[in-house]
Enzyme design. Structure first.
Site, PDB file in Angstrom:
ATOM      1  N   GLU A 264       5.761  -2.028   1.484  1.00 25.44           N
ATOM      2  CA  GLU A 264       5.146  -3.338   1.270  1.00 25.44           C
ATOM      3  C   GLU A 264       3.668  -3.165   0.988  1.00 25.44           C
ATOM      4  OE1 GLU A 264       7.604  -6.574   3.948  1.00 25.44           O
ATOM      5  OE2 GLU A 264       5.790  -5.712   4.782  1.00 25.44           O
ATOM      6  N   CYS A 265       3.188  -3.728  -0.092  1.00 20.58           N
ATOM      7  CA  CYS A 265       1.757  -3.763  -0.421  1.00 20.58           C
ATOM      8  C   CYS A 265       1.150  -2.358  -0.353  1.00 20.58           C
ATOM      9  CB  CYS A 265       1.029  -4.752   0.480  1.00 20.58           C
ATOM     10  SG  CYS A 265      -0.581  -5.276  -0.192  1.00 20.58           S
TER      11      CYS A 265
END
Length: 436
Positions: free
Chosen positions: A326-327
């Site tokens: 994520e990210c």
């Protein structure tokens, strides 16, 4: 479950000092022998760690845009066994998106109203005196919130305080305290806001100082007496774990996971196996899934590029089992990362993504993603609600898109995430399945 009385600390805008008020309240009430449950309104993944340090109890996010009634109630039920709830708002009290999501627009006012929490409004009175009462009066009358009172912040002198109190008295608004201006009463920040709690040079001393300062200038008894609560619907389920044995990256580069996500995984019996890419640790070879959360890989490009054991373990796992990022975790799964000085650092190479922190662009907002292909825990076609917050720019994203992504207004977002083999990644931080 009996509702636990609480309140929400908010402000007209960011930067008014509400976080130091929040931490001071948590610690002061805990010092008085109360079990205090913290919450954060909105999609913030940094503040809850500070709350936990102050209260000694895990803090959880409540988000009316992203969370359906069942998940909301399940998270609210984490206050069981507490004497008191203290929640912190995000941005300004009424700030949210234009179009409602799961239950609302994501504002702190919605959180306070739904939970039956009166609002303590922290007002920065710098450069004004009686005029601050007009601001407070407008906030009290604009929506359906119940205003418990105000804390006057950054008061310049006794005369300044008298004038500000006079305005509040004329408006019929209780003053719960007045904190004198102090240049050292701040928390260190960087490009995404506050630094992480684990990075603070002396967090315990800082929080103790906030509590002591609050005791000197705020009426704690009046604040506690102003608390309230509303009945909640029956709780649903916390998020399901995407695997039984989850290797979770956890260090200064990878730390942004919403607390309710991890609580749901643990409650369902999943085993979480932490490891540190910055310490060049490989994920546990017996894990079913490797999950790289967001964080600050752009500040640690050199160390990640040199972490050979980490990369080798990640590659070995991805040959047969899923890996998701994520990210910041997504960025670390890519081919390369360019830091703010323009230096290119080799990343894991499991995806073709190349990102640049030298060429910065602000990406902020809620995301609704419809998966084109499966990712850990969700099948193709699943709709996920999340939030994106980063400054990095995509230079290359050659792999197949993972999802169709739109913002809170329904506008397409180019950061679709990627998939290649057993590896997936997204720029948004998962909060909840859209049906939860």
């Amino acid at each position: 479950m009996a509702e636990v009385p609480g309140l929400l600390v908010s402000a007209p805008s960011s930067g008014t000092g509400k976080t130091t008020v929040m931490l001071g309240l948590l610690r002061a009430f805990a010092e008085d022998g109360l079990t205090v449950q913290p919450f954060k309104s909105g999609p913030d993944y940094i503040d809850p760690a500070f709350h936990r340090a102050a209260a000694g109890r895990a803090s959880f996010n409540l988000d009316s845009w992203a969370m359906g009634p069942g998940l909301w109630a399940a998270i609210a039920a984490r206050s069981a066994g507490a004497d008191l709830v203290v929640a912190e708002g995000s941005m300004g009290l009424y700030d949210g998106v234009a179009k409602p999501g799961a239950q609302g627009q994501g504002s702190s006012a919605e959180t306070a109203t739904r939970m039956g929490w009166p609002v303590v409004l922290v007002i920065d009175v710098s450069g004004q005196a009686q005029s601050a009462a007009a601001t407070a009066l407008g906030f009290a009358r604009y929506g359906d919130i119940r205003l418990a009172g105000v804390i006057l912040n950054r008061v310049a002198s006794p005369r300044h305080e008298r004038l500000a109190r006079l305005g509040m008295e004329r408006a019929g608004i209780p003053v719960l305290g007045a904190r004198p201006r102090r240049g050292d009463l701040t928390l260190p920040e960087r490009h995404l806001g506050l630094i992480q709690a684990v990075e603070h040079p002396d967090l315990e001393t800082a929080i103790a100082g906030y509590a002591a300062f609050l005791r000197d200038h705020v009426d704690l008894a009046a604040i506690r007496a102003a608390t309230g609560a509303a009945p909640l619907p029956a709780p649903g389920n916390l998020p399901r774990p995407p695997a039984q044995r989850i290797a979770l990256a956890q260090d200064a580069a990878f730390s942004f996971t919403y607390p309710h996500i991890l609580a749901g995984w643990r409650a369902a019996g999943a085993e979480i196996l932490p490891f540190s890419p910055l310490a060049d640790e490989a994920p546990d070879p017996q894990s079913d899934l490797v999950w790289l959360p967001g964080g600050y890989p752009e500040l640690h490009g050199g160390r990640l590029a040199a972490a050979e054991r980490f990369r080798a373990g990640l590659r070995n796992h991805a040959e047969t089992r899923p890996v998701h990022g994520e990210c910041g975790g997504y960025m670390a799964l890519g081919e390369a990362l360019v830091d703010k000085e323009g230096r290119r650092h080799r990343m894991a190479g499991l995806l073709g993504l190349v990102t640049s922190y030298e060429k910065r662009k602000f990406h902020l907002g809620y995301r609704l993603a419809t998966l084109q292909a499966p990712m850990p825990g969700f099948g193709a076609g699943a709709a996920l609600r999340g939030h994106e917050f980063h400054y990095s720019t995509i230079l290359d994203e050659p792999d197949a898109p993972l999802a169709d992504v739109v913002d809170a207004d329904g506008n397409p977002v180019p950061e679709t995430g990627s998939r290649r083999g057993n590896v997936t990644g997204t720029f948004f931080h998962l909060i909840a399945e859209a049906t939860a």
